[in-house]
Design a protein around this motif. Structure first.
Motif, short mmCIF file in Angstrom:
data_model
loop_
_atom_site.label_atom_id
_atom_site.label_comp_id
_atom_site.label_asym_id
_atom_site.label_seq_id
_atom_site.Cartn_x
_atom_site.Cartn_y
_atom_site.Cartn_z
N LEU A 272 -64.54 57.84 -105.36
CA LEU A 272 -64.54 56.56 -104.67
C LEU A 272 -63.43 55.66 -105.19
O LEU A 272 -62.71 55.02 -104.40
N MET A 273 -63.27 55.59 -106.50
CA MET A 273 -62.21 54.76 -107.09
C MET A 273 -60.84 55.26 -106.66
O MET A 273 -59.93 54.47 -106.40
N TYR A 274 -60.69 56.58 -106.57
CA TYR A 274 -59.42 57.15 -106.12
C TYR A 274 -59.12 56.72 -104.68
O TYR A 274 -57.99 56.33 -104.36
N VAL B 134 -73.67 63.64 -113.90
CA VAL B 134 -72.33 64.21 -113.72
C VAL B 134 -71.88 64.06 -112.27
O VAL B 134 -70.75 63.65 -111.98
N VAL B 135 -72.77 64.39 -111.33
CA VAL B 135 -72.43 64.27 -109.92
C VAL B 135 -72.15 62.81 -109.56
O VAL B 135 -71.19 62.50 -108.83
N GLY B 136 -72.98 61.91 -110.06
CA GLY B 136 -72.78 60.49 -109.80
C GLY B 136 -71.45 60.00 -110.34
O GLY B 136 -70.74 59.24 -109.66
N LEU C 10 -60.21 54.14 -103.07
CA LEU C 10 -60.12 52.68 -102.89
C LEU C 10 -58.98 52.04 -103.69
O LEU C 10 -58.95 50.83 -103.85
N GLN C 11 -58.06 52.86 -104.19
CA GLN C 11 -57.00 52.32 -105.05
C GLN C 11 -56.21 51.19 -104.40
O GLN C 11 -55.93 50.17 -105.02
N SER C 12 -55.86 51.39 -103.15
CA SER C 12 -55.04 50.38 -102.48
C SER C 12 -55.74 49.03 -102.43
O SER C 12 -55.12 47.98 -102.68
N GLN C 13 -57.04 49.05 -102.13
CA GLN C 13 -57.80 47.79 -102.07
C GLN C 13 -57.96 47.15 -103.44
O GLN C 13 -58.16 45.95 -103.55
N MET C 14 -57.84 47.94 -104.50
CA MET C 14 -57.96 47.41 -105.85
C MET C 14 -56.63 46.87 -106.37
O MET C 14 -56.60 46.03 -107.25
N PRO D 14 -61.80 51.89 -118.94
CA PRO D 14 -61.67 52.93 -119.98
C PRO D 14 -62.59 54.12 -119.77
O PRO D 14 -62.36 55.19 -120.34
N TRP D 15 -63.59 53.98 -118.94
CA TRP D 15 -64.56 55.05 -118.68
C TRP D 15 -64.13 55.94 -117.52
O TRP D 15 -64.84 56.89 -117.16
N LEU D 16 -62.94 55.66 -116.96
CA LEU D 16 -62.43 56.48 -115.87
C LEU D 16 -61.18 57.25 -116.30
O LEU D 16 -60.40 56.76 -117.14
#
Length: 272
Positions: A21-23, A12-14, A25-29, A186-188
């Motif tokens: 992290l995805m939040y 869960v923590v991971g 790094l949105q701009s780079q994605m 889909p897992w996010l």
């Protein structure tokens, strides 16, 4: 039991850390700008004019104006999220071969354009490019075709709602940033964390100019159903062409079928 709980807690923590992290790094994605201009229209035998124009918030953007063969129609082109204008020579050449003038530019943060990337920035850039054609080059609204591919299709659709172009061309684009993100990850919980809108579906219902759309079933980045959903929501008159090939080169791989369909659309809807 205690070991299972530790494993569950670690998972869960991971997962939560990955979401954060995805939040962040949105701009780079979303944006993959390249600064260096590797090629110019001269490399495919086309003359062009280097253009610099200003945005409403004081940035200088860089683009190319590639004249056609005595054409009154200019395509205002919005490229995708990666690279810069120097990677779009095939598109420029194809449009030039159809007898059209082409104005292509880099969004802020791309190529030689100033500034940093953002969604609102791309909209300001789109408006500045339109104003350049109308105010600086004296081109009438009914002589401008707005065209965008991939992310550029979302930006183009935004502009087409607010201006009155002769026609609009949207290729290999998505219904919205949230829809695409949900398809790709889909897992996010994409819809809860995404900071970008780029709502092409909302825009397309308000576009009143003749519309040409194209999308490939083989598109590995933006699923085909995005293109079909957009087309079904669009107003008439509209044309849809199914491409063959990958996301970045489907228009080229489709070849004559694509070129002929685009030519017919332009002949039917423009006065050149």
């Amino acid at each position: 039991m205690q070991s299972f709980l530790w494993i569950l807690l670690s998972a869960v923590v991971g997962y939560l850390l990955l979401v954060v992290l995805m939040y962040l790094l949105q701009s780079q994605m979303v944006y993959y700008p390249q600064e260096s201009i590797s090629y110019t229209p001269n490399d495919v035998g086309l003359s062009y004019e280097d253009v610099t124009f200003a945005t409403e918030d004081g940035l200088d953007l860089h683009g190319w104006y590639v004249p056609g063969d005595d054409s009154n129609v200019t395509v205002l082109y919005f490229h995708g999220n990666a690279g810069n204008i120097s990677g779009r020579l095939q598109t420029i050449q194809l449009l030039h071969n159809l007898g059209l003038n082409v104005f292509i530019f880099d969004y802020r943060g791309y190529g030689r354009s100033q500034g940093s990337t953002s969604e609102q920035g791309t909209y300001k850039d789109a408006r500045a490019a339109w104003n350049y054609l109308v105010s600086e080059r004296g081109i009438e609204n009914d002589q401008i075709v707005i065209m965008g591919r991939s992310l550029g299709g979302a930006v183009a659709s935004w502009l087409a709602v607010r201006k009155q172009p002769a026609a609009t061309i949207l290729e290999s684009t998505f219904t919205s940033a949230a829809d695409l993100g949900s398809d790709l990850y889909p897992w996010l919980p994409v819809r809860s964390i995404i900071s970008y809108d780029y709502n092409t579906l909302q825009n397309i219902t308000q576009i009143r100019s003749p519309l040409f759309m194209a999308h490939s079933r083989d598109d590995e980045i933006i699923p085909y159903h995005h293109g079909k959903t957009l087309y079904e929501a669009a107003n008439d008159p509209k044309t849809f062409v199914e491409l063959q090939g990958s996301h970045g080169s489907g228009f080229w791989e489709t070849g004559e079928k694509y070129r002929r369909a685009l030519q017919e659309f332009l002949n039917d809807n423009l006065t050149n």
